[in-house]
Design an enzyme around this catalytic site. Sequence first.
Site, short mmCIF file in Angstrom:
data_model
loop_
_atom_site.label_atom_id
_atom_site.label_comp_id
_atom_site.label_asym_id
_atom_site.label_seq_id
_atom_site.Cartn_x
_atom_site.Cartn_y
_atom_site.Cartn_z
N LYS A 181 -1.03 -11.93 12.14
CA LYS A 181 -0.16 -11.03 12.47
C LYS A 181 -0.13 -11.00 14.16
O LYS A 181 -0.90 -11.43 14.91
CB LYS A 181 -0.89 -9.43 11.90
N ARG A 222 -0.90 -7.58 -2.71
CA ARG A 222 -0.26 -7.57 -3.96
C ARG A 222 -1.45 -8.55 -4.86
O ARG A 222 -1.51 -8.65 -6.12
CB ARG A 222 0.78 -8.06 -4.00
N1 BES Z 1 -1.06 -3.89 5.33
C1 BES Z 1 0.40 -4.56 5.48
C2 BES Z 1 1.46 -3.66 5.28
C3 BES Z 1 1.55 -2.73 6.38
C4 BES Z 1 2.48 -2.85 7.32
C5 BES Z 1 0.99 -1.45 6.33
C6 BES Z 1 2.29 -1.92 8.54
C7 BES Z 1 1.03 -0.40 7.24
C8 BES Z 1 1.88 -0.85 8.23
C9 BES Z 1 0.46 -5.68 4.35
O1 BES Z 1 -0.56 -6.41 3.84
C10 BES Z 1 1.23 -6.70 4.99
O2 BES Z 1 1.07 -7.31 5.81
N2 BES Z 1 2.96 -6.77 4.33
C11 BES Z 1 3.90 -7.54 4.75
C12 BES Z 1 4.47 -8.36 3.59
C13 BES Z 1 5.37 -9.53 3.82
C14 BES Z 1 4.54 -10.63 4.37
C15 BES Z 1 6.19 -9.66 2.81
C16 BES Z 1 4.70 -6.85 5.56
O3 BES Z 1 5.01 -5.71 5.21
O4 BES Z 1 5.11 -7.33 6.74
MN MN Z 2 -0.91 -8.11 5.22
#
Ligand code: BES
Ligand code: MN
Length: 486
Positions: free
Chosen positions: A271, A345
């Site tokens: 990230k 997931r």
């Molecule tokens: N934990 C994150 C989702 C999230 C994002 C929660 C912002 C709270 C605030 C999750 O694991 C994630 O990183 N999801 C990705 C999915 C994508 C790679 C398809 C996302 O939402 O960007």
């Molecule tokens: Mn994630």
Amino acid sequence: MKYSTKTGKLNEARTDCLIVTVRAARSVIHALGLDDYFAASSHDFIDKPGRAQLIALPKSSSVRRLLLAGIGDTDELSPGDFRKVVGAVGGVLKTAAIRDAALAIDAFKVAGYDGYQKARVALALLSNQLYRFAASKQPEEVPSAQITRLVVHCDSRNRAATTRAVQHAQALDGGLEFARDLGNQPPNICNPTYLGREAKKLARSPRVRVKVIDERDIETLGMGAFMSVTRGSATPGKLIIVEYRGAAAKHPPIALVGKGITFDTGGISLKPPAAMDEMKFDMCGAAAVLGTTKAVIDAKLPVNLVTLVAAAENMPSGTATRPGDVVKSLSGQTIEILNTDAEGRLVLCDTLTYAERYKPKAVIDVATLTGACVVALGSHASGLFTNDDALAVELLAAGEFVWDRAWQLPVWDDYQQALKSNFADMANVGGRDGGAVVAACFLSRFAKTFSWAHLDVAGSAYASGPAKGSTGRPVPLLFQYVLNQV
Ligand code: BES
Ligand code: MN
Ligand code: ZN
């Protein structure tokens, strides 16, 4: 905070602070013989929802202070105005040096609420506002006197309903605080092992069994998707199981499943740095199902409940999963991992499959799953996805009742094609579009044999900015849902 119920004359209350409307205050004051005093000190008070004012009474009075709660020129508040009224009261209690207070609940009438719901909503709002996480702050930053006891003063005809509301609110309060504390702990403390230890504390009740399954067994079980997330971390992952037996064994349990990523760096699909600290909240789904479980245990609800927490840390390292890796899930379906940041997931799908062995009457998973859900709904509503519309109706109503609302989004087959992979049964991500729905579609492939709902709480489980912190949502919704099954 410790709640209790009381009936009887308000002017005979012995309290640091009596919370009342102006009208009810007048008769209390009259009975205390303090009319002139009151007229002078309440002179500036603007009586409308959202306003509240403390008035000190003479030392001789058994009621030490009045907390006037504005309601305006009305006999009956709308639910929205009632929330404003209680919000203003909470704002005063939070900063004043008051140790115990009495709430004259029946001075307030709320359109559409009976005595039970009125007390539940008021107590939920107050405890929410008065919560503080101070575990790692210097003591002088914490106010010296904090309210620890609240007596709910009601009319005798409302006694039974109010007492029941107070008992339920007390159990919920404990569960919510547990969830919020877990969420707020820093990720160097709150790791999967810590979550397991905290869950073990629930086993103090004889109706509860807690098992913490370690990585070796997670691997042996065949949870390849779960393992693909935890592989990169030096802190071992755990599958935490809490079984609560509140009813006869023949009653199938409700299963709650929580995403417990104690820190989400994104893994090799790292990230960006901005606000990455907030990814400590990526275990808020786990915190919420554990908090709900604590509330259900403390309220001794006559239901069977199993709670499954998929706890892991998502880290980049030499042992971490690579984009392109293909893994085999517990269900036998294979997954091509195209983005290691779509890890929630992956731990959840194996945990959903594991839930099958309980032959549950419903499985509800809770996860901070997608940023896309935050884009769609912001922070006010949790996203609700389900393969059972009757379950949706129940969950939406439970959320509405306690003002912890969810909003339903589709899990249509049309969205499934986004998950097509050339190398496995499915990919773990689709494109950018409809990200929250596609994530739910992924999970739905592991929930074919039971009634299932998924709550995406990425926007609702914690706040960012100056009020950064866990909200404990959707503990109120889930607790109410379980309560409604009784
Ligand atoms: N934990 C994150 C989702 C999230 C994002 C929660 C912002 C709270 C605030 C999750 O694991 C994630 O990183 N999801 C990705 C999915 C994508 C790679 C398809 C996302 O939402 O960007
Ligand atoms: Mn994630
Ligand atoms: Zn995540």
